[in-house]
Design an enzyme around this catalytic site. Structure first.
Site, PDB file in Angstrom:
ATOM      1  N   THR A   1     -52.366 -11.348  34.824  1.00 34.86           N
ATOM      2  CA  THR A   1     -51.458 -12.590  34.568  1.00 34.86           C
ATOM      3  C   THR A   1     -50.542 -12.830  35.817  1.00 34.86           C
ATOM      4  OG1 THR A   1     -50.246 -11.611  32.710  1.00 34.86           O
ATOM      5  CG2 THR A   1     -51.999 -13.097  32.154  1.00 34.86           C
TER       6      THR A   1
ATOM      7  N   ARG B   1     -67.345  18.239  30.711  1.00 28.85           N
ATOM      8  CA  ARG B   1     -67.247  18.456  29.359  1.00 28.85           C
ATOM      9  C   ARG B   1     -68.738  18.445  28.513  1.00 28.85           C
ATOM     10  NH1 ARG B   1     -63.090  18.646  24.904  1.00 28.85           N
ATOM     11  NH2 ARG B   1     -64.447  18.352  23.212  1.00 28.85           N
TER      12      ARG B   1
ATOM     13  N   GLU C   1     -48.950 -13.171  39.808  1.00 28.22           N
ATOM     14  CA  GLU C   1     -49.565 -13.523  41.023  1.00 28.22           C
ATOM     15  C   GLU C   1     -50.396 -14.640  40.720  1.00 28.22           C
ATOM     16  OE1 GLU C   1     -49.117 -13.555  44.334  1.00 28.22           O
ATOM     17  OE2 GLU C   1     -47.287 -12.206  44.193  1.00 28.22           O
TER      18      GLU C   1
END
Lengths: 646, 646
Positions: free
Chosen positions: A423, A312, A425
């Site tokens: 958040t 780009r 495990e």
């Protein structure tokens, strides 16, 4: 010797990253490509259909052996724990509801039956669950208690008269919450509850409890759908209440404790806390897997954003009349390339931790200390890897501008699905606190049983020197400093691109932060402050020390990987990335290093210049470096971004 | 004098925040509450129904006068630009698709007709668009050109024979992309295209072009739906192609340029670049609005997370047997409270910029310089406010743990909908570059016309001292330093809580970074480096200087606000927040201050301690401070988080 731009052999680098589990990873890539349609179905299907589609796909993948690698061969598994982690990590290139459903079914549910159960449970369930004929869930978390599992409130009372356990949810805060697979598919749950025998509580234990029969929820069990979530809507999370549900005595997963027919509680581990943490410790694989999944999700985002930035053009800059490639802008390099370097670093650190998991759980390393160290490393790496995933995906989305906002271009799902990784495990902050506890207590035998009070009390009872001298960072530091030029002036004299300098800096920081935290904890107690108040005040310092520790481990993994490579272009290219990871890590915390006398202003500025220089050197290699991640084209989607300008 | 904990009068603080537009904000709050159901409908409805619902709601709100505040009273508007910004900001407490649809219809489409058109356009369209009877869109961005608007490729050729313009999309990169309102509702578009008259190009101009008649797309126009997005799915973004679409000569919005019947181009602004930037400059309100919306979206997230942290308990810490409130943990305070402080700071800065917008556009401040300064401030504040929104919402989500992941608990929509704020209405990095350009050129009359080359050439032609001495930071700095104790040692002697010290630090940083960027640009050119290469290498420094500038403006706004308050508890409480904003900003960049000799190690550490102390002082006020934001309860939803423990 003049610097010569290396040429990256992409397949060779992919082979290096894939490591010993290249074959397993290839199988998963094949399965991902075969079912690539799920990425688009995830957007199109309604919630129930999407969930069922994910279930079907998990079962199809199970039939290829991909998801059962970690189970014993006698029950249809692959008998290779390392392979199971590699398979899981690779699955993170694709739809993440599929990944999490696999994690719930085979990692959490299957893992609990395997690790906490005994032969009777294995024979009853493993073969069925490995094929996916038996779908299950892992009912640990309660609305009132996520991180503090020891405080769970569900109760299992032994009724000697009928030789049954009675499972009960005492109130709404004790309902099981966020339980994956519960809302729609699970027939069976492993339920964690406070075991009560003859009026005495013995702490949290796990039980096999039927939830559904022929698709209908059994009597006494109530299940509610958690409803719409930010992401992972292909996973049916639910809430469960138990109203005096009776299960036979044999339902107790009794590897670490049992109840005799007449109601006598027995356990080979006397201390209740230690028993609990021993049980939990067997489930460490989940954290190792989530960390690896985070690293691989970041690879998907970085592959898209880097390739796009190499196609780009935006604004005229170097030559009139033609716009400049995004990746030729210094700022864009600064945004993406250190993230690529950190991804490589985390990949190699993940390889080390997954290897250690394999050793410990294959019985190759049996000692208690290795097991504790593994738990700590898994916790720490999970935290850093999942934060890295969130941050890298966000930066990549922004670097793709508005187009990054279209769902087809992949960032929507990547971002929404990985969000909860930080958040679940284990909350990342809580996990880093666990790491710090291990460091501050040198994984003492009591360490697992300590709560926050216990930690503060323990540290206050030691001399600070004792805390520090026991740490591995300290021992390594002394040895390393001697290897650097300049003696005590090593921090001024060593070369900026010397890996020993990088390691010494990160070890110095770790040791110093740890000593500082210990000193502050001790001083607070000595001053008569309330223990909780002491902890609260020093908490960010404690967590900072843990983070420093994990960053040091990550760098070590990278440097050791490099040391084992033959000389050549690949080593040169990875060396640039290792330097960039190390120096951008030091740069990000240069305030700390200056505060602690380890970085002069001049040298700090020199490091920033070096980071920019490294970015310019890596820029021509960037596309090869992300291509080497080996994310299948079909998983990238993003036609608008990847074929830009064609 | 001993510090006394202030008591926050919540309604009084809300009144202070609402300021002179309290009545308008109250109207919007009422409308939000009346239509609160949209928050839940957004999850439940399919895409088309959601879009139609949003359209209906926008029209209902328009009928209350809320959305037309900025239009002249003769066309049914409120005739008050400041009020229109206040209304828009407040709307950001609710569903953000409604907000963005309002922005597209009244801000972009309506704003273009009002600002770029003349009486004939006003009379034809304003009354209808103010009521929402005429729905329109703003067709500027193309797939190939987002940030670089001057390079748009759509062409409007004047055909003198028929007195018409012929609008054409030459290729797919020139299709209009991401156009809000286009996929489903807009009947009319303002189209930006390169104007060509008698074979000569005159740059980008705007035209009123019909898209639909009786709901059907008109001949020559092709529209495609942009499809599923990460968020804001209540807004119908589309792509538009024009195949030789003819519009009458009067369709040109001709305030700044016109074409006579016979095909003569005329404009009161001779220079093409300046004409273009004058046109664009009239649309600055969009950026002011998005910045304010970002600040208010952050307030919603912080209100939820702070109230939750004041209810939810986790782990035992200060007293055995009872778990600790999250907000009593030092780490949790460190995570949330500086974000609250920064939100207040940005709120007051937003008030200043919105006030300036009102003055400039109400003709109260006519001079060119004021207009340029406004454009720069709007760009810079938009960048910082929207990044703040992304960061704060993410931190709040994580601070609410797994529950933050449920859609009902609000973070899902907040996060997904605000994500694009950092890249739409100008990519944040591009905007900061614009700010830096203004600073480096002292808003010279040529500044708007300069591209990246021009900037490098211009700066290279000046003495660095000239660049620096011209800046407002420089003048303010000299005056301020004299006011501080310690003379040249002010950075060592001033009190850490002295606002003049905070201001001096931020002004010093701004001036120094700007001078450094100028010096590096100059040196690069002097060394004969390619201009583009020079720019690329210094780009992150340039952007850093702009960020430092905006942070200084934000602090000034806060300090000035405080200075105008009567003594009392409110002033004390806001003073704590101002100190916390200033010191946490310095702390975050303490590496830079140490590198540049303005912070000793000891003082740097003292600042970190002070930040923690301030957090502890603010902790008891935290819930009142977020309640004072005045987010209606119905907009918070999140029953699970806000009634925790009830």
């Amino acid at each position: 010797m003049a610097y010569e731009q290396p040429v990256v052999d992409v397949p060779a680098l992919t082979a290096l990253l894939d490591g010993r589990y290249a074959e397993v990873r290839a199988l998963v890539r094949t399965n991902l490509v075969r079912h690539a349609g799920i990425l688009e179905e995830a957007e199109r299907l309604d919630r129930d259909d999407y969930r069922d589609r994910v279930r079907d796909l998990v079962i199809e993948m199970a039939a290829t052996g991909q998801t059962g690698m970690g189970f014993p061969t006698e029950y249809g598994g692959g008998g290779d724990i390392g392979a199971s982690v590699a398979a899981f990590e690779t699955l993170a290139f694709g739809d993440l509801s599929v990944l999490v459903k696999v994690g719930v079914q085979f990692g959490l549910f299957g893992g609990a039956i395997l690790q906490l159960g005994t032969r009777r449970h294995h024979e009853a369930h493993l073969e069925d669950l490995v094929t996916g004929r038996l779908m299950g869930c892992f009912a640990m978390t309660e609305s009132g208690h996520g991180s503090n599992v020891q405080a769970l409130a569900t109760v299992a009372t032994y009724d000697a008269a009928t030789e049954e356990f009675v499972i009960e949810t005492p109130d709404d805060t004790a309902r099981k919450d966020w339980i994956g697979n519960a809302a729609r598919h699970a027939e069976t749950a492993v339920v964690f509850a406070q075991l009560e025998v003859a009026g005495e509580r013995h702490g949290v234990h796990a039980f096999v409890v039927p939830l559904r029969r022929d698709g209908a929820v059994v009597e006494g069990v109530r299940i509610e759908d958690c409803g719409q979530k930010m992401g992972l809507n292909g996973v049916d999370n639910g809430r469960i209440w138990f109203d005096r549900v009776r299960v036979p005595r044999e339902a107790l997963l009794n590897r670490f404790a049992d109840v005799t027919m007449d109601g006598t509680y027995t356990s080979p581990i006397e201390n209740q806390n230690r028993r609990f943490f021993t049980m939990l410790g067997t489930l460490v694989q989940g954290r190792v897997c989530v960390g690896g999944a985070g690293v691989n999700a970041a690879k998907v985002a970085l592959t898209i954003a880097t390739r796009y930035a190499d196609r780009r053009r935006q604004f005229e800059a170097t030559s009139e009349g033609r716009e400049e490639l995004l990746l030729d802008y210094g700022m864009h390099q600064r945004r993406l390339l250190p993230l690529i370097a950190r991804t490589y670093a985390l990949h190699f650190a993940q390889e080390v931790v997954a290897g250690r998991l394999h050793e410990v759980f294959s019985g190759l390393a049996e000692d208690e200390r290795a097991r504790r160290a593994l738990e700590s490393e898994a916790a720490g790496l999970k935290a850093l890897a999942t934060w890295h995933a969130s941050g890298a995906i966000q930066e990549c989305r922004e670097a793709c501008g508005g187009a990054g906002y279209r769902s087809e271009n992949r960032f929507d799902a990547l971002k929404a699905d990985t969000d909860v990784f930080t958040t679940f495990e284990g909350d990342n902050h809580v996990l880093l606190q666990l790491v710090a506890k291990g460091l501050l207590t040198d994984y003492s035998s009591e360490f697992e049983e300590m709560d926050q009070f216990g930690l503060v009390r323990f540290v206050a009872g030691l001399a600070v020197e004792t805390v520090v001298e026991r740490t591995s960072a300290h021992k390594l530091l002394e040895r390393l400093k001697d290897a650097l030029p300049g003696g005590d002036e090593w921090d001024q004299e060593a070369g900026l691109l010397d890996p020993d300098y990088h390691l010494t800096m990160l070890r110095f920081r770790e040791e110093h932060m740890l000593a500082g935290a210990a000193r502050r904890l001790k001083r607070g107690v000595d001053q008569g402050m309330d223990l909780g108040e002491v902890f609260s005040r020093v908490q960010d310092h404690v967590i900072g020390a843990a983070r420093a520790h994990v960053e040091r481990l990550v760098l070590e993994a990278f440097v050791e990987k490099l040391a084992g490579l033959d000389d050549g272009d690949l080593k040169v290219a990875l060396g640039l990335l290792s330097d960039l990871y190390a120096l951008s890590t030091i740069e990000a915390d240069r305030g700390w290093f200056m505060e602690h006398g380890r970085l002069s202003s001049a040298r700090s500025k020199a490091i920033s210049r070096e980071v920019s220089d490294l970015c310019r050197k890596i820029r021509p290699l960037a596309v090869d470096l992300v291509d080497a991640f080996g994310v299948p084209e079909e998983m990238l989607r993003a036609p608008e971004l990847l074929t830009w300008g064609d």
